[in-house]
Write an enzyme that holds these catalytic residues in place. Structure first.
Site, PDB file in Angstrom:
ATOM      1  N   GLN A 129      40.538 -10.675   9.312  1.00  0.00           N
ATOM      2  CA  GLN A 129      41.553 -10.832  10.358  1.00  0.00           C
ATOM      3  C   GLN A 129      41.308 -12.142  11.101  1.00  0.00           C
ATOM      4  OE1 GLN A 129      41.633  -7.570  13.252  1.00  0.00           O
ATOM      5  NE2 GLN A 129      41.663  -9.116  14.844  1.00  0.00           N
ATOM      6  N   SER A 132      41.299 -14.844  16.745  1.00  0.00           N
ATOM      7  CA  SER A 132      40.653 -15.566  17.847  1.00  0.00           C
ATOM      8  C   SER A 132      40.563 -17.070  17.592  1.00  0.00           C
ATOM      9  CB  SER A 132      39.244 -15.018  18.077  1.00  0.00           C
ATOM     10  OG  SER A 132      39.288 -13.657  18.427  1.00  0.00           O
ATOM     11  N   GLU A 247      42.062  -2.013  15.541  1.00  0.00           N
ATOM     12  CA  GLU A 247      40.764  -2.637  15.756  1.00  0.00           C
ATOM     13  C   GLU A 247      40.004  -1.942  16.870  1.00  0.00           C
ATOM     14  OE1 GLU A 247      38.919  -7.096  16.514  1.00  0.00           O
ATOM     15  OE2 GLU A 247      40.868  -6.613  17.352  1.00  0.00           O
ATOM     16  N   GLU A 375      37.209  -6.451  30.358  1.00  0.00           N
ATOM     17  CA  GLU A 375      38.263  -6.698  31.347  1.00  0.00           C
ATOM     18  C   GLU A 375      39.641  -6.334  30.804  1.00  0.00           C
ATOM     19  OE1 GLU A 375      34.650  -8.859  32.249  1.00  0.00           O
ATOM     20  OE2 GLU A 375      35.911  -8.824  30.458  1.00  0.00           O
TER      21      GLU A 375
END
Length: 407
Positions: A129, A132, A247, A375
């Protein structure tokens, strides 16, 4: 909530346990216990995946027509539990079968699905994948890798980072920007790509654990056909959400040493104030870890009960990931510190508990990033579970090309 198997589930568990006992022994007799990252380890992993596929134990919930087991989600959970106990699990296929190929199944054309799904189930091909990027951080939609239309093709240029397994994968799904004039979430498109294409360069990242599991991946004029597109042009974010949900569920199940291993270690350790198990601060941490582990266990039971009833699980994976990843880091740090000067040993043949805590200490921080940072997951829980007001997003309607870059 029902913690017990139904009669049908109990029968399935017994059949799975019997199959694993016989086939795990046969697999070890054929392949031994090869070291990780070696070609022999990869060959053993592929052989085990093929053996499972032949018995309908690979991708249990997928249709039999594509090589799956045609079974239920709870059957998949049961087999996963028993497979872990048998000690024959391999990680090479988790991303491909858990995240990438389901995305292909949901959004690709029929010819693409016919070509790729069955070989992936059998372990013949491995997927990665590519989301990022260095400049995006946890904001996946801030990606800058571009795809420009050229007739019936697209030309991709840019860079991805932290791509697990890219150096050994055959194919991947990549999220790119196709419209810089649209807001960042609306100008994205997803494609599947051939990782062996000469225009794709993988550079493994040397981790502090000693491994090279992650990669930087560079695209230099990578040409892909429009038929490799997954979903509509500009709808890549909607496609990516399918991948990201899978994921987070997968990462949330990550394992590692728990309070039991810490207690076992502590029985042989002494500090300045005497035996570690007599230290009040240490015992307080053990109690906290035990309470958290029980909460995680019953949360997983809740998920299993929902699956058993044919229901869709709720936000348990996000909650579980936050608790599990933070606890693993705290637990490993405390265990390594308790070992004193021996805590610096990372050689499994020399370190206490075969360096399990040292490995976890170096790996745990990554779990707090993979599949969504703490977060991000807290925001998801706050906004989508508790109904709290959303974060202020000043760039929501700004064209991506007009967003400040900080340069």
């Amino acid at each position: 909530m029902d913690f017990n198997d139904s009669p049908e589930e109990a029968a399935y568990r017994e059949n799975a346990r019997a199959w694993l006992a016989e086939n795990a022994a046969a697999h070890r007799a054929e392949h031994g216990e090869p070291k990780q990252t070696t070609p022999e380890h990869m060959a053993a992993a592929k052989a085990w995946q093929a053996r499972k596929a032949a018995a309908a134990y690979a991708c249990i919930t997928w249709p039999a027509a594509v090589g799956g087991g045609g079974g239920t989600p709870i059957q998949s959970v049961i087999f996963g539990q028993e497979e872990a106990k048998a000690g024959v699990s391999y990680g090479y296929f988790t991303i491909g079968l858990g995240m990438c190929v389901p995305t292909v199944m949901a959004f690709a054309d029929e010819a693409t699905k016919q070509r790729f799904v069955s070989p992936a189930v059998k372990g013949e091909e491995i997927w990665c994948q590519l989301f990022s990027e260095p400049a995006g951080g946890s904001d996946v939609a801030a990606l800058r890798t571009r795809a420009v239309r050229d007739g019936d093709d697209w030309v991709i240029n840019g860079q991805k980072v932290w791509t697990t397994g890219a150096h050994y994968c055959d194919y991947g799904i990549v999220l790119v920007r196709t419209d810089p004039d649209a807001p960042k979430h609306k100008g994205l498109t997803m494609f599947w790509i051939d990782m062996r294409d000469p225009a794709v360069e993988c550079r493994p990242i040397h981790q502090m654990s000693g491994g090279r599991e992650f990669n930087e991946v560079y695209f230099t004029d990578l040409r892909v056909k429009d038929s490799q597109r997954l979903g509509a042009v500009g709808e890549g974010w909607k496609v990516a959400l399918v991948t990201l949900m899978n994921e987070r569920l997968a990462v949330g199940g990550s394992a590692g040493p728990d309070y039991r291993q810490v207690m076992e270690l502590a029985r042989g350790l002494s500090g300045a104030n005497g035996p570690a198990l007599k230290d009040a601060a240490f015992r307080e941490k053990l109690a906290d870890w035990y309470v958290n582990s029980q909460g995680l266990k019953f949360t997983r039971f809740r998920t299993m009960t929902a699956l058993s009833r044919g229901q869709t699980p709720g936000p348990e994976s996000s909650i579980g990931k936050i608790i599990a990843a933070n606890q693993l880091q705290d637990l490993a740090n405390t265990a390594v510190e308790a070992q004193g000067e021996y805590g610096i040993l990372t050689d499994p043949s020399l370190a206490p508990m075969e360096a399990a805590f040292q490995q976890s200490l170096m790996w745990a921080p990554g779990l707090r990033i993979a599949g969504g940072t703490d977060e991000i997951l807290k925001n998801i829980i706050a906004e989508r579970v508790l109904g709290l007001p959303g974060d202020v997003r000043v760039d929501k309607d700004v064209a991506f090309k007009d967003m400040p870059t900080g340069r």
